[in-house]
Motif scaffolding. Structure first.
Motif, short mmCIF file in Angstrom:
data_model
loop_
_atom_site.label_atom_id
_atom_site.label_comp_id
_atom_site.label_asym_id
_atom_site.label_seq_id
_atom_site.Cartn_x
_atom_site.Cartn_y
_atom_site.Cartn_z
N GLY A 1 0.74 -0.76 0.06
CA GLY A 1 -0.05 -0.17 0.21
C GLY A 1 0.67 0.84 -0.07
O GLY A 1 0.83 2.36 -0.26
N LEU A 2 2.10 0.93 1.01
CA LEU A 2 3.34 2.29 0.84
C LEU A 2 3.79 2.58 -0.09
O LEU A 2 3.62 4.10 -1.09
CB LEU A 2 3.30 2.47 2.14
N THR A 3 4.11 1.40 -1.09
CA THR A 3 4.66 1.95 -2.68
C THR A 3 3.99 2.48 -3.19
O THR A 3 4.07 3.04 -4.65
CB THR A 3 5.24 -0.01 -2.52
N LEU B 1 6.20 10.36 1.56
CA LEU B 1 4.55 10.12 1.46
C LEU B 1 4.40 11.92 1.59
O LEU B 1 3.71 12.55 0.69
CB LEU B 1 3.57 9.97 2.36
N GLY B 2 4.78 12.85 3.24
CA GLY B 2 4.58 14.01 3.61
C GLY B 2 4.86 14.53 2.03
O GLY B 2 4.26 15.93 1.90
N VAL B 3 6.20 14.90 1.56
CA VAL B 3 7.43 15.19 0.61
C VAL B 3 5.84 15.44 -0.93
O VAL B 3 5.44 16.40 -1.21
CB VAL B 3 8.68 15.12 0.41
N ALA B 4 5.39 13.66 -1.17
CA ALA B 4 4.55 14.28 -2.37
C ALA B 4 3.29 15.11 -1.65
O ALA B 4 3.26 15.94 -2.75
CB ALA B 4 4.56 12.64 -2.49
N ALA C 1 13.18 1.33 9.31
CA ALA C 1 13.59 2.62 9.10
C ALA C 1 13.03 2.98 7.84
O ALA C 1 12.99 4.13 7.82
CB ALA C 1 15.51 2.69 9.13
N ALA C 2 12.81 2.03 6.23
CA ALA C 2 12.95 2.10 5.49
C ALA C 2 11.20 2.40 5.35
O ALA C 2 11.05 3.58 4.32
CB ALA C 2 12.74 0.33 4.58
N ILE C 3 10.54 2.09 6.11
CA ILE C 3 8.97 2.62 6.58
C ILE C 3 8.71 3.93 6.47
O ILE C 3 7.74 4.59 6.30
CB ILE C 3 7.93 1.46 7.14
N MET C 4 9.70 4.41 7.46
CA MET C 4 9.15 5.57 8.35
C MET C 4 9.40 6.04 7.04
O MET C 4 9.01 7.43 6.87
CB MET C 4 10.18 5.53 9.43
N SER C 5 10.73 5.93 6.22
CA SER C 5 11.49 6.65 5.30
C SER C 5 10.34 7.25 3.57
O SER C 5 9.81 8.52 4.04
CB SER C 5 12.66 6.77 4.82
#
Length: 632
Positions: A203-205, A300-303, A291-295
């Motif tokens: 979902g995140l990807t 997502l926040g930037v986009a 760490a990867a999921i948090m990144s």
């Protein structure tokens, strides 16, 4: 781009395919629980139900630790934090990595070799039954409060952004997680967590890839965010009142993550592994993935900011009313034209809730029967009845969580206070273990005084900060000139605390213009302005200082009178370069004949010493073999 909500003023809703995807996630989780219920129907072993028979492999345990380390509130809160403030929250990846590594090296082997089902059994061994009960009650309050928060807030955000049924999702998620946890036990929880980890990653990807494609790529999104002061990593202020600083994350945040990684929920998972080496590896492996999921959440926040750069939807045309509702709105905007993908992402959010809830339920099913019931009224209860009792506790805890979620919905702005109360209890609770593991001279009176003083002080600080809003920091400015529907245009938006939602727990010190003039009175105590990142270190400091002082006044425990396996060999961990003879002199757990030992046999009437503990006593070099490299 004309069909996006910021141009039409209308939110997109779920399609039938989206509902089907969400329902499929719940159905698969339920099916896994049923499978293990049928597979283990002949088993009456409580350790099989609570610890998976201590035969679980690294992969499901590691993925379970991963998804248990964050919840739907994290998946909602981190992108909203970057969108609303800046990227300082990204340093949380470093905090989490440091915390998980410390937990894996120090705490996981310690509790694994004690072979306890509930970590609060350790408090009984070290300080007595009263402290064990105190720790269990603190955990019970924290777990039930936090579960209600985790269950309700994502459902509320989703309902506001997509018109998805609020109480339909609360009851559905609460019922499903209670059902598969109660019938399948730890095995079902670990494998459903594994399935949910795949959903979360997928979902995140999908959201990140589509989000960057819509705004023109990562470089474009990053440039827009940088121009609007959202890219910011260089706050090195050591002032504890600075909401998010590098030192706050590295020092305070790391201690926070050590605490999160060494609670009953995580230790119970690592204890299900077949060996202490696998237990350590399971937690270590989860660190880079976390760490990867948090990144990804931060990206997502930037986009998301680049997408809404000229039209901030908060408080306009009733699209959303809280910042933690921005992500669901964003997902419906960028994925709403692709049937099924919004449903997959929403399944991702609720998978975070399912994993957190199932972890807490299994923890409660171990703690309540063993620490609050069996020692007082059911000492001779059989293993079969203990298993049944654990399942009953899961059901009752699930019902209580749904009821608490309903109560939370009636409290309105107290949602933040609910989360604060859950956080405040962590410091005194974690401090009990620190006092017992690393300070052999501490006694039970010191533990009582230290924990109660720490709890009282943190309640005063946390609730005082909430009431006075002393820690409130207004968000950065937003532009709304690009909105095309008929609203009054302005450059900045409402930034009152009511609009911040859960993200007030993730604020920064980079301020914007506060249109509501929410200035802090000069009479407010400075301690109320302390960042939440320093709450846990403050609680630990108070507990250790008070605990050691009271222990000294009431007669310190003699180190040689403390069973060796109850003290963490910190010297071996911190000073592996010293010769072994030197380390033996510095250790508190010396080989000394104690009054309750006769001819080398340990008295097991006062405390049950199981096979793993007995093995620990026979081999004093076990810690060196597990922790330390070969040295000259």
């Amino acid at each position: 781009m004309g069909d996006y909500s910021i141009y039409t003023g209308v939110k997109k809703t779920f399609s039938i395919v989206d509902y089907a995807c969400f329902g499929a996630t719940l159905a698969v989780s339920t099916a896994i629980g049923i499978y293990y219920a049928i597979k283990d129907k002949q088993s009456i072993d409580s350790k099989n139900f609570l610890l998976g028979g201590r035969q679980m492999s690294i992969v499901p345990v590691s993925l379970s630790i991963l998804v248990t380390s964050f919840s739907a509130t994290t998946l909602l809160g981190m992108p909203a934090e970057v969108y609303t403030y800046n990227t300082m929250i990204w340093w949380m990846c470093l905090s989490a990595s440091i915390g998980l590594v410390i937990a894996a090296i120090v705490f996981v082997p310690f509790f694994y070799n004690l072979n306890v089902t509930s970590i609060y059994e350790y408090l009984d061994m070290r300080f007595g039954r009263g402290i064990r009960v105190l720790g269990s009650i603190l955990f019970l309050i924290k777990a039930l409060t936090y579960m209600a928060f985790v269950l309700y807030v994502p459902s509320l955000a989703l309902n506001a952004a997509t018109d998805f049924s609020l109480w339909g999702s609360v009851i559905a998620v609460g019922t499903v997680v209670t059902f598969y946890t109660a019938i399948g036990g730890m095995k079902a929880v670990l494998w459903t967590d594994t399935f949910q980890a795949i959903i979360i990653i997928g979902g995140l990807t999908a959201a990140l890839v589509q989000g960057l494609r819509v705004v023109g790529g990562l470089e474009v999104a990053w440039t827009v965010a940088e121009e609007r002061s959202r890219i910011y990593f260089t706050d090195f202020n050591i002032d504890p009142s600075t909401r998010h600083s590098f030192w706050g994350f590295v020092l305070g945040g790391s201690i926070l993550w050590v605490n999160l990684s060494t609670g009953q929920t995580q230790i119970q998972r690592t204890s299900s592994c077949s060996s202490v080496t696998k237990a350590k590896l399971a937690m270590l492996i989860s660190a880079p993935f976390l760490a990867a999921i948090m990144s990804v959440c931060c990206l997502l926040g930037v986009a998301m900011f680049a997408f809404y750069k000229d039209c901030h939807p908060l408080k306009f045309n009733n699209l959303i009313s809280r910042s933690d509702q921005i992500l669901p709105l964003y997902i419906m905007d960028i994925l709403g034209h692709l049937p099924g993908l919004p449903g997959i992402f929403i399944s991702c959010l609720f998978s975070g809730s399912l994993s957190t809830l199932s972890s807490s339920l299994t923890a409660l099913s171990a703690v309540v029967p063993r620490d609050l019931i069996q020692p007082f009224c059911c000492k001779r209860i059989g293993d079969k009845m203990l298993t049944i009792l654990s399942k009953v506790i899961v059901v009752l805890s699930g019902i209580t969580t749904v009821a608490f979620a309903f109560m939370v919905s009636r409290l309105g702005g107290i949602l933040q206070a609910t989360y604060t109360v859950a956080s405040i209890t962590s410091g005194p609770l974690f401090g009990l273990f620190i006092l017992g593991m690393f300070f052999p001279r501490a006694n039970k009176w010191g533990a009582w005084a230290g924990s109660l003083t720490s709890l009282g002080m943190m309640c005063w600080i946390g609730l005082g900060a909430f009431v006075t809003r002393a820690s409130y920091v207004p968000p950065s400015s937003f532009i709304t000139s690009g909105c095309n529907w008929n609203v009054t245009q302005s450059t900045l938006v409402d930034v009152s605390p009511a609009t911040l939602g859960i993200t007030t727990q993730f604020t920064s010190n980079v301020t914007g213009t506060d249109l509501n003039n929410t200035s802090i009175p000069s009479t407010v105590l400075s301690i109320y302005k302390m960042s939440y990142l320093w709450y846990l270190p403050t609680a630990l400091l108070i507990e250790i200082v008070v605990g050691l002082l009271v222990s000294a006044l009431t007669g310190c425990t003699k180190p040689e009178d403390v069973r060796p396996e109850l003290i963490c060999p910190l010297v071996d961990l911190l000073c592996p370069f010293l010769p072994q003879s030197w380390r033996e002199r510095l250790r508190f757990h010396k080989t000394t004949k104690r009054p309750n030992e006769t001819n080398g046999a340990t008295d097991t009437n006062h405390h049950l010493v199981d096979e793993a503990t007995t093995s620990f006593l026979r081999d004093r070099d076990l810690w060196e073999n597990e922790f330390l490299p070969d040295t000259l």
